[in-house]
Design a protein around this motif. Structure first.
Motif, short mmCIF file in Angstrom:
data_model
loop_
_atom_site.label_atom_id
_atom_site.label_comp_id
_atom_site.label_asym_id
_atom_site.label_seq_id
_atom_site.Cartn_x
_atom_site.Cartn_y
_atom_site.Cartn_z
N LYS A 276 0.82 -1.21 0.00
CA LYS A 276 0.00 0.00 0.00
C LYS A 276 0.85 1.26 0.00
O LYS A 276 0.38 2.33 -0.40
CB LYS A 276 -0.93 0.01 1.22
N PHE A 277 2.09 1.14 0.46
CA PHE A 277 2.95 2.31 0.55
C PHE A 277 3.70 2.59 -0.76
O PHE A 277 4.41 3.59 -0.86
CB PHE A 277 3.97 2.14 1.69
N ILE A 278 3.57 1.72 -1.73
CA ILE A 278 4.28 1.92 -3.00
C ILE A 278 3.62 3.07 -3.75
O ILE A 278 2.43 3.03 -4.07
CB ILE A 278 4.26 0.63 -3.85
N VAL A 279 4.38 4.10 -4.03
CA VAL A 279 3.85 5.33 -4.61
C VAL A 279 3.62 5.18 -6.11
O VAL A 279 2.54 5.49 -6.63
CB VAL A 279 4.80 6.51 -4.32
N ASP A 280 4.64 4.75 -6.83
CA ASP A 280 4.55 4.60 -8.28
C ASP A 280 4.17 3.16 -8.61
O ASP A 280 4.98 2.25 -8.44
CB ASP A 280 5.88 4.98 -8.95
N LYS A 281 2.97 2.94 -9.09
CA LYS A 281 2.44 1.59 -9.27
C LYS A 281 2.93 0.93 -10.57
O LYS A 281 3.06 -0.28 -10.65
CB LYS A 281 0.91 1.61 -9.27
N TRP A 282 3.11 1.72 -11.62
CA TRP A 282 3.57 1.22 -12.93
C TRP A 282 2.76 0.00 -13.39
O TRP A 282 3.29 -1.09 -13.56
CB TRP A 282 5.06 0.87 -12.88
N LYS A 283 1.46 0.21 -13.63
CA LYS A 283 0.57 -0.88 -14.02
C LYS A 283 0.65 -1.12 -15.53
O LYS A 283 -0.28 -0.82 -16.29
CB LYS A 283 -0.85 -0.57 -13.58
N SER A 284 1.74 -1.71 -15.96
CA SER A 284 1.98 -1.91 -17.39
C SER A 284 0.98 -2.87 -18.02
O SER A 284 0.57 -2.68 -19.17
CB SER A 284 3.40 -2.43 -17.61
N ALA A 285 0.61 -3.92 -17.32
CA ALA A 285 -0.33 -4.90 -17.88
C ALA A 285 -1.64 -4.23 -18.24
O ALA A 285 -2.20 -4.45 -19.33
CB ALA A 285 -0.56 -6.04 -16.89
N ASP A 286 -2.16 -3.38 -17.36
CA ASP A 286 -3.41 -2.68 -17.63
C ASP A 286 -3.24 -1.70 -18.79
O ASP A 286 -4.14 -1.56 -19.64
CB ASP A 286 -3.88 -1.92 -16.39
N ARG A 287 -2.11 -1.03 -18.83
CA ARG A 287 -1.88 -0.04 -19.90
C ARG A 287 -1.79 -0.70 -21.26
O ARG A 287 -2.33 -0.19 -22.25
CB ARG A 287 -0.60 0.75 -19.60
N LEU A 288 -1.15 -1.84 -21.34
CA LEU A 288 -1.02 -2.52 -22.62
C LEU A 288 -2.36 -3.07 -23.09
O LEU A 288 -2.65 -3.07 -24.29
CB LEU A 288 0.03 -3.63 -22.53
N ALA A 289 -3.16 -3.55 -22.16
CA ALA A 289 -4.51 -3.99 -22.53
C ALA A 289 -5.29 -2.83 -23.12
O ALA A 289 -6.04 -3.00 -24.10
CB ALA A 289 -5.22 -4.56 -21.30
N HIS A 290 -5.10 -1.66 -22.55
CA HIS A 290 -5.77 -0.46 -23.07
C HIS A 290 -5.27 -0.12 -24.47
O HIS A 290 -6.05 0.24 -25.36
CB HIS A 290 -5.53 0.71 -22.11
N VAL A 291 -3.96 -0.24 -24.67
CA VAL A 291 -3.37 0.03 -26.00
C VAL A 291 -3.98 -0.90 -27.04
O VAL A 291 -4.36 -0.47 -28.14
CB VAL A 291 -1.83 -0.13 -25.97
N VAL A 292 -4.08 -2.18 -26.72
CA VAL A 292 -4.65 -3.15 -27.66
C VAL A 292 -6.10 -2.79 -27.98
O VAL A 292 -6.53 -2.82 -29.14
CB VAL A 292 -4.57 -4.59 -27.10
N SER A 293 -6.86 -2.42 -26.95
CA SER A 293 -8.27 -2.09 -27.16
C SER A 293 -8.45 -0.83 -28.00
O SER A 293 -9.49 -0.67 -28.66
CB SER A 293 -8.98 -1.92 -25.81
N LEU A 294 -7.45 0.06 -28.00
CA LEU A 294 -7.54 1.31 -28.75
C LEU A 294 -7.02 1.19 -30.18
O LEU A 294 -7.18 2.12 -30.97
CB LEU A 294 -6.76 2.42 -28.02
N THR A 295 -6.38 0.08 -30.50
CA THR A 295 -5.79 -0.09 -31.83
C THR A 295 -6.87 -0.10 -32.90
O THR A 295 -7.81 -0.89 -32.83
CB THR A 295 -4.95 -1.38 -31.90
N ARG A 296 -6.67 0.75 -33.91
CA ARG A 296 -7.64 0.84 -35.00
C ARG A 296 -7.04 0.44 -36.35
O ARG A 296 -7.78 0.15 -37.29
CB ARG A 296 -8.18 2.27 -35.09
N THR A 297 -5.71 0.46 -36.45
CA THR A 297 -5.08 0.17 -37.74
C THR A 297 -4.08 -0.97 -37.65
O THR A 297 -4.25 -2.02 -38.27
CB THR A 297 -4.35 1.43 -38.28
N ARG A 298 -3.03 -0.80 -36.84
CA ARG A 298 -1.94 -1.78 -36.81
C ARG A 298 -1.23 -1.73 -35.47
O ARG A 298 -1.03 -0.66 -34.90
CB ARG A 298 -0.93 -1.48 -37.93
N LEU A 299 -0.85 -2.92 -34.97
CA LEU A 299 -0.08 -3.01 -33.73
C LEU A 299 0.88 -4.18 -33.80
O LEU A 299 0.49 -5.29 -34.15
CB LEU A 299 -1.00 -3.19 -32.51
#
Length: 389
Positions: free
Chosen positions: A267-290
């Protein structure tokens, strides 16, 4: 008569008590953001006392193959950077490059190296985000730039995040993503390289920066030629429960067997760096090529390779539209994997509109040496579409 204490009691007590005491002090200090960020980023541990970053020839580069310069972030920090020319381009313009004044450039747009990047309609750029500790040229980082530029036509842009090396400021999650975004903005709007000819690539901590930068631009509808994560991790709280700094210094793993205590310190970790969630978001936003690539070494002692499994699961899971649940994902992935006799594998997921998500586990390279692996160079080639028939 009182029993005589064993002659080993005091030495054993000291050997056990001192490390335990230091570990408790480390945990307590780590609860404070100031100390926590110094432990996490280790940005002050560098070799600037005896290395001059403005003389890249020290690391085996040709005269003016590397142009050191700075760029400015949206919040006013000054970020130190290297633009590294590919040797094939350098060779064709060697005479003009030799005539250029070496060292730091206060205005890179007036240099011959910049002109060679901006004026080439086929120029391809790899933006490299390094891991924690040190600076832009520390350890194997220069060798990784050589790997990319010595026998290809790729330009490389490498930066030092805020607080690292010669860059100003103090590192934080938001700040490092702003630094990465500033590098991309410079590439697109100053150097004039479209996102379709840019690969963003990170190693270790740099994979978290890469994920944040990819999401930042995906939300603007900007898609890169490739997004590469090498020795990545899913999120910081999860990583620290198994992470060993330098391969042998534990962080939260000693208290992993006590889940309530582990959750308390997480709980004390300030910078969470949630890369897994961010990449899932990137995939969901892809409209042309990834083209999304995960590369990890089986012998990585710092970040275990199962962290890349978690990243792949999060990103690839989006392509299933919820048709594959958590329990059946492993078998679904296995059907899309090629396993080798040494325990390594390649897993590839293809999806509409033109999405390719690729995970590769290589046998050797450790945490840092993997940057010199041919797997990295091949992933860059695939990102740029050189594998197309």
């Amino acid at each position: 008569m009182a029993p005589r204490p064993s002659q080993w009691a005091i030495p054993v007590g000291v050997c056990l008590g001192v490390p335990l005491g230091l570990y408790v002090v480390f945990l307590l200090l780590g609860a404070f953001p100031f100390f926590q960020r110094h432990f996490l980023y280790a940005h002050r541990l560098n070799t600037l006392f005896w290395h001059d970053l403005n003389r890249p020839e020290y690391w085996g580069f040709a005269r003016n193959q590397v142009t050191p310069f700075t760029l400015t972030t949206v919040d006013g920090e000054t970020i130190y950077a290297w633009h590294i020319l590919p040797l094939l381009t350098y060779l064709k313009h060697e005479e003009k490059l030799h005539a250029q004044k070496p060292g730091f450039s206060s205005d890179i747009t007036k240099t011959e190296s910049f002109r060679l990047l901006k004026d080439d309609p086929e120029a391809r750029l790899v933006i490299s985000f390094h891991g924690n500790t040190g600076h832009i040229a520390q350890g194997l980082r220069p060798d990784s730039y050589h790997t990319l530029t010595d026998s290809s036509r790729y330009h490389v842009l490498a930066i030092d995040y805020r607080g690292f090396g010669k860059s100003t400021g103090t590192p934080s999650e938001v700040g490092l993503i702003q630094d990465g975004a500033a590098a991309v903005d410079w590439a697109m709007h100053v150097a004039g390289i479209p996102a379709s000819r840019i690969v963003i690539m990170g190693q270790s901590l740099g994979t978290a920066v890469t994920s944040g930068v990819a999401e930042h631009f995906a939300m603007q509808g900007i898609e890169f030629a490739g997004v590469m994560l090498i020795a990545g991790f899913s999120d910081l709280p999860t990583l620290l429960s198994s992470y060993a700094a330098a391969g042998f210094i534990p962080v939260l793993s000693p208290i992993r067997l006590i889940p309530p205590l582990l959750r308390f310190f997480q709980k004390f970790i300030v910078d969470k760096w949630k890369s897994a969630d961010r990449l899932a978001h990137v995939v969901s936003l892809t409209r042309t090529r990834l083209r999304l690539s995960f590369i990890h070494a089986k012998d990585d002692l710092e970040i275990p390779c199962h962290e890349s499994d978690a990243l792949f699961r999060s990103a690839a899971g989006v392509t299933t539209n919820g048709s594959v649940d958590e329990t059946s994902f492993s078998s679904w992935k296995e059907q899309r994997s090629l396993r080798r006799e040494d325990g390594t594998f390649v897993a590839i997921v293809n999806s509409e509109p033109d999405i390719v998500i690729r995970q590769e586990l290589v046998p050797y390279g450790g945490h840092n040496g993997i940057m010199l692996s041919s797997a990295v160079s091949l992933a860059v080639m695939r990102s740029f579409g050189f594998d197309a028939s």
